[in-house]
Design an enzyme around this catalytic site. Structure first.
Site, PDB file in Angstrom:
ATOM      1  N   SER A 137       0.621 -26.422 -30.745  1.00  0.00           N
ATOM      2  CA  SER A 137       1.361 -25.343 -30.062  1.00  0.00           C
ATOM      3  C   SER A 137       2.503 -25.982 -29.288  1.00  0.00           C
ATOM      4  O   SER A 137       2.409 -27.147 -28.890  1.00  0.00           O
ATOM      5  CB  SER A 137       0.427 -24.621 -29.082  1.00  0.00           C
ATOM      6  OG  SER A 137       1.161 -23.806 -28.192  1.00  0.00           O
ATOM      7  N   ASP A 140     -15.150 -19.121 -40.092  1.00  0.00           N
ATOM      8  CA  ASP A 140     -14.880 -18.381 -38.845  1.00  0.00           C
ATOM      9  C   ASP A 140     -16.217 -17.926 -38.259  1.00  0.00           C
ATOM     10  O   ASP A 140     -17.266 -18.078 -38.890  1.00  0.00           O
ATOM     11  CB  ASP A 140     -13.991 -17.166 -39.149  1.00  0.00           C
ATOM     12  CG  ASP A 140     -13.131 -16.734 -37.969  1.00  0.00           C
ATOM     13  OD1 ASP A 140     -11.892 -16.885 -38.027  1.00  0.00           O
ATOM     14  OD2 ASP A 140     -13.701 -16.237 -36.972  1.00  0.00           O
ATOM     15  N   LYS A 189      -3.993 -28.911 -26.727  1.00  0.00           N
ATOM     16  CA  LYS A 189      -2.943 -28.925 -27.755  1.00  0.00           C
ATOM     17  C   LYS A 189      -2.155 -30.236 -27.714  1.00  0.00           C
ATOM     18  O   LYS A 189      -1.733 -30.747 -28.754  1.00  0.00           O
ATOM     19  CB  LYS A 189      -2.013 -27.718 -27.584  1.00  0.00           C
ATOM     20  CG  LYS A 189      -2.686 -26.369 -27.881  1.00  0.00           C
ATOM     21  CD  LYS A 189      -3.224 -26.291 -29.306  1.00  0.00           C
ATOM     22  CE  LYS A 189      -3.652 -24.887 -29.698  1.00  0.00           C
ATOM     23  NZ  LYS A 189      -4.271 -24.815 -31.019  1.00  0.00           N
ATOM     24  N   TYR A 213      -5.947 -25.246 -22.293  1.00  0.00           N
ATOM     25  CA  TYR A 213      -5.367 -24.998 -23.627  1.00  0.00           C
ATOM     26  C   TYR A 213      -4.217 -25.988 -23.869  1.00  0.00           C
ATOM     27  O   TYR A 213      -4.121 -26.621 -24.925  1.00  0.00           O
ATOM     28  CB  TYR A 213      -4.858 -23.554 -23.689  1.00  0.00           C
ATOM     29  CG  TYR A 213      -4.217 -23.125 -24.991  1.00  0.00           C
ATOM     30  CD1 TYR A 213      -4.955 -22.428 -25.947  1.00  0.00           C
ATOM     31  CD2 TYR A 213      -2.875 -23.388 -25.267  1.00  0.00           C
ATOM     32  CE1 TYR A 213      -4.371 -22.005 -27.139  1.00  0.00           C
ATOM     33  CE2 TYR A 213      -2.287 -22.976 -26.448  1.00  0.00           C
ATOM     34  CZ  TYR A 213      -3.041 -22.281 -27.378  1.00  0.00           C
ATOM     35  OH  TYR A 213      -2.437 -21.869 -28.558  1.00  0.00           O
ATOM     36  N   GLY A 221      -5.197 -13.492 -37.747  1.00  0.00           N
ATOM     37  CA  GLY A 221      -3.968 -14.159 -37.317  1.00  0.00           C
ATOM     38  C   GLY A 221      -3.423 -15.184 -38.299  1.00  0.00           C
ATOM     39  O   GLY A 221      -3.298 -14.934 -39.504  1.00  0.00           O
TER      40      GLY A 221
HETATM   41  P1  NAD Z   1      -6.410 -15.190 -33.665  1.00  0.00           P
HETATM   42  O1  NAD Z   1      -7.252 -14.785 -32.511  1.00  0.00           O
HETATM   43  O2  NAD Z   1      -5.671 -14.150 -34.402  1.00  0.00           O
HETATM   44  O3  NAD Z   1      -7.290 -16.029 -34.709  1.00  0.00           O
HETATM   45  C1  NAD Z   1      -8.151 -17.041 -34.274  1.00  0.00           C
HETATM   46  C2  NAD Z   1      -9.375 -17.083 -35.174  1.00  0.00           C
HETATM   47  O4  NAD Z   1     -10.229 -18.146 -34.716  1.00  0.00           O
HETATM   48  C3  NAD Z   1     -10.199 -15.787 -35.105  1.00  0.00           C
HETATM   49  O5  NAD Z   1     -10.497 -15.319 -36.397  1.00  0.00           O
HETATM   50  C4  NAD Z   1     -11.469 -16.206 -34.343  1.00  0.00           C
HETATM   51  O6  NAD Z   1     -12.622 -15.480 -34.731  1.00  0.00           O
HETATM   52  C5  NAD Z   1     -11.563 -17.675 -34.746  1.00  0.00           C
HETATM   53  N1  NAD Z   1     -12.415 -18.444 -33.837  1.00  0.00           N
HETATM   54  C6  NAD Z   1     -12.478 -18.395 -32.483  1.00  0.00           C
HETATM   55  N2  NAD Z   1     -13.427 -19.226 -32.026  1.00  0.00           N
HETATM   56  C7  NAD Z   1     -13.980 -19.817 -33.120  1.00  0.00           C
HETATM   57  C8  NAD Z   1     -15.012 -20.774 -33.302  1.00  0.00           C
HETATM   58  N3  NAD Z   1     -15.704 -21.280 -32.249  1.00  0.00           N
HETATM   59  N4  NAD Z   1     -15.296 -21.179 -34.559  1.00  0.00           N
HETATM   60  C9  NAD Z   1     -14.626 -20.667 -35.626  1.00  0.00           C
HETATM   61  N5  NAD Z   1     -13.662 -19.742 -35.522  1.00  0.00           N
HETATM   62  C10 NAD Z   1     -13.337 -19.325 -34.271  1.00  0.00           C
HETATM   63  O7  NAD Z   1      -5.415 -16.299 -33.073  1.00  0.00           O
HETATM   64  P2  NAD Z   1      -4.158 -17.040 -33.725  1.00  0.00           P
HETATM   65  O8  NAD Z   1      -3.010 -16.736 -32.852  1.00  0.00           O
HETATM   66  O9  NAD Z   1      -4.063 -16.810 -35.174  1.00  0.00           O
HETATM   67  O10 NAD Z   1      -4.596 -18.546 -33.421  1.00  0.00           O
HETATM   68  C11 NAD Z   1      -4.780 -19.510 -34.449  1.00  0.00           C
HETATM   69  C12 NAD Z   1      -4.384 -20.857 -33.900  1.00  0.00           C
HETATM   70  O11 NAD Z   1      -2.994 -20.831 -33.587  1.00  0.00           O
HETATM   71  C13 NAD Z   1      -5.099 -21.256 -32.615  1.00  0.00           C
HETATM   72  O12 NAD Z   1      -5.422 -22.634 -32.662  1.00  0.00           O
HETATM   73  C14 NAD Z   1      -4.069 -21.002 -31.551  1.00  0.00           C
HETATM   74  O13 NAD Z   1      -4.236 -21.802 -30.413  1.00  0.00           O
HETATM   75  C15 NAD Z   1      -2.801 -21.379 -32.306  1.00  0.00           C
HETATM   76  N6  NAD Z   1      -1.567 -20.850 -31.735  1.00  0.00           N
HETATM   77  C16 NAD Z   1      -1.355 -19.520 -31.615  1.00  0.00           C
HETATM   78  C17 NAD Z   1      -0.167 -19.061 -31.049  1.00  0.00           C
HETATM   79  C18 NAD Z   1       0.129 -17.587 -30.876  1.00  0.00           C
HETATM   80  O14 NAD Z   1       1.111 -17.263 -30.194  1.00  0.00           O
HETATM   81  N7  NAD Z   1      -0.633 -16.687 -31.445  1.00  0.00           N
HETATM   82  C19 NAD Z   1       0.798 -19.977 -30.620  1.00  0.00           C
HETATM   83  C20 NAD Z   1       0.550 -21.327 -30.777  1.00  0.00           C
HETATM   84  C21 NAD Z   1      -0.627 -21.770 -31.345  1.00  0.00           C
END
Ligand code: NAD
Length: 276
Positions: free
Chosen positions: A140, A37, A157, A153, A17
């Site tokens: 977020s 990760d 945030k 969550y 992501g």
């Molecule tokens: P994603 O699932 O694609 O990536 C998240 C990564 O975090 C994964 O590689 C996962 O293995 C890793 N992870 C999970 N638990 C972990 C831990 N305990 N230690 C280390 N790594 C860990 O998700 P994303 O959407 O890329 O999310 C990244 C950030 O963006 C997060 O903080 C999420 O809350 C935030 N976010 C995402 C969105 C969205 O719509 N996707 C919106 C707002 C904020």
């Protein structure tokens, strides 16, 4: 010349992501990166794909010693740390408050808020001694408005946004900047994991997911991880040298409220009630 030439970054949640897209862009722009990760297979594979100077380290960000180890690795292998992107995350438990076990709430806070505190705690002394640094926390839109995610969550945030501000006010005096970024809905594997789908099934549904995400945006397309990565790059680079304590909202305008077409439809409904 790259926008991150000479800089060293640690990115948590870098296997997928937003973190994956940010790592790839940082390496393209000349940075040396430690990708942290828990998804070792994917983490090792993306670091190989990036090429350049990048290392993968198994790092569970809920474990203090492992976060410290990722920061130590950057300093040991690359000599410094210019950027820490506290980004790892996952969904909390989507349920009414009365049905959420306290342990589940604690787990979400540990992953989404406490982990960023730990990262800042160990990066700050090194950055202060260097006299420079940029810490970027992934927050977020759920951190400043309701209706976008579950209770824990959203609360975590909100905490990230405030931790960003308080840390910025302490560390700014040493030229260490702390900012956060607030995405809206981004097309990432987060939704696949929350829905309990396989990656293959999710990839098949991607066109529908993108179409749906586009439908509630003032900008009529879905947000991609690369859109967030470019904003993180700006905060990490010297181009944002006077930006500190900011919450950079990168949501296509979504969190401002209703789109114009939703507004027109609502006004039409009010008109229909008034006029019978
Ligand atoms: P994603 O699932 O694609 O990536 C998240 C990564 O975090 C994964 O590689 C996962 O293995 C890793 N992870 C999970 N638990 C972990 C831990 N305990 N230690 C280390 N790594 C860990 O998700 P994303 O959407 O890329 O999310 C990244 C950030 O963006 C997060 O903080 C999420 O809350 C935030 N976010 C995402 C969105 C969205 O719509 N996707 C919106 C707002 C904020």
């Amino acid at each position: 010349m790259g926008r991150m030439d000479g800089k060293v970054a640690v990115i948590t949640g870098a296997a997928d992501g937003i973190g994956e897209a940010t790592g790839r862009l940082f390496v393209q722009e000349g940075a040396r990166v430690v990708a942290a990760d828990i998804d070792d297979e994917r983490g090792r594979s993306v670091v190989r794909e990036w090429g350049g100077n990048a290392l993968y380290l198994h790092t569970d960000v809920t474990q203090e010693a492992q976060v410290k180890a990722a920061i130590d690795l950057a300093v040991r292998e690359f000599g410094r740390i210019d950027c820490l992107h506290n980004n790892a995350g996952g969904a909390g438990m989507f349920a009414p408050i009365q049905d959420i076990p306290v342990e589940a709430f604690d787990q979400t806070i540990a992953l989404m808020l406490r982990a960023a505190f730990i990262g800042i705690k160990y990066a700050a002394p090194i950055m202060k001694a260097q006299g420079s640094g940029s810490i970027i926390n992934t927050a977020s839109v759920a951190g400043f408005r309701t209706g976008d995610s579950d209770h824990s969550y959203s609360v975590a945030k909100a905490g990230i946004i405030q931790l960003t501000r308080t840390a910025a006010m302490e560390l700014g005096v040493c030229n260490v900047r702390v900012n956060c970024i607030s995405p809206g809905f981004v097309v990432t594997g987060a939704f696949q994991k929350a829905a309990g789908m396989t990656r293959e099934a999710y990839i098949q549904r991607l066109p529908q997911v993108k179409e749906h995400f586009a439908s509630f945006q003032p900008l009529r397309r879905a947000c991609l991880p690369e859109d967030i990565a470019r904003a993180v790059l700006w905060l990490a680079s010297d181009e944002s040298a006077f930006v500190n304590g900011a919450n950079l909202v990168v949501d296509g305008g979504m969190s401002n409220g209703k789109t114009w077409s939703q507004c027109l439809a609502d006004m039409g409904r009010i008109g229909a009630v008034l006029l019978g």
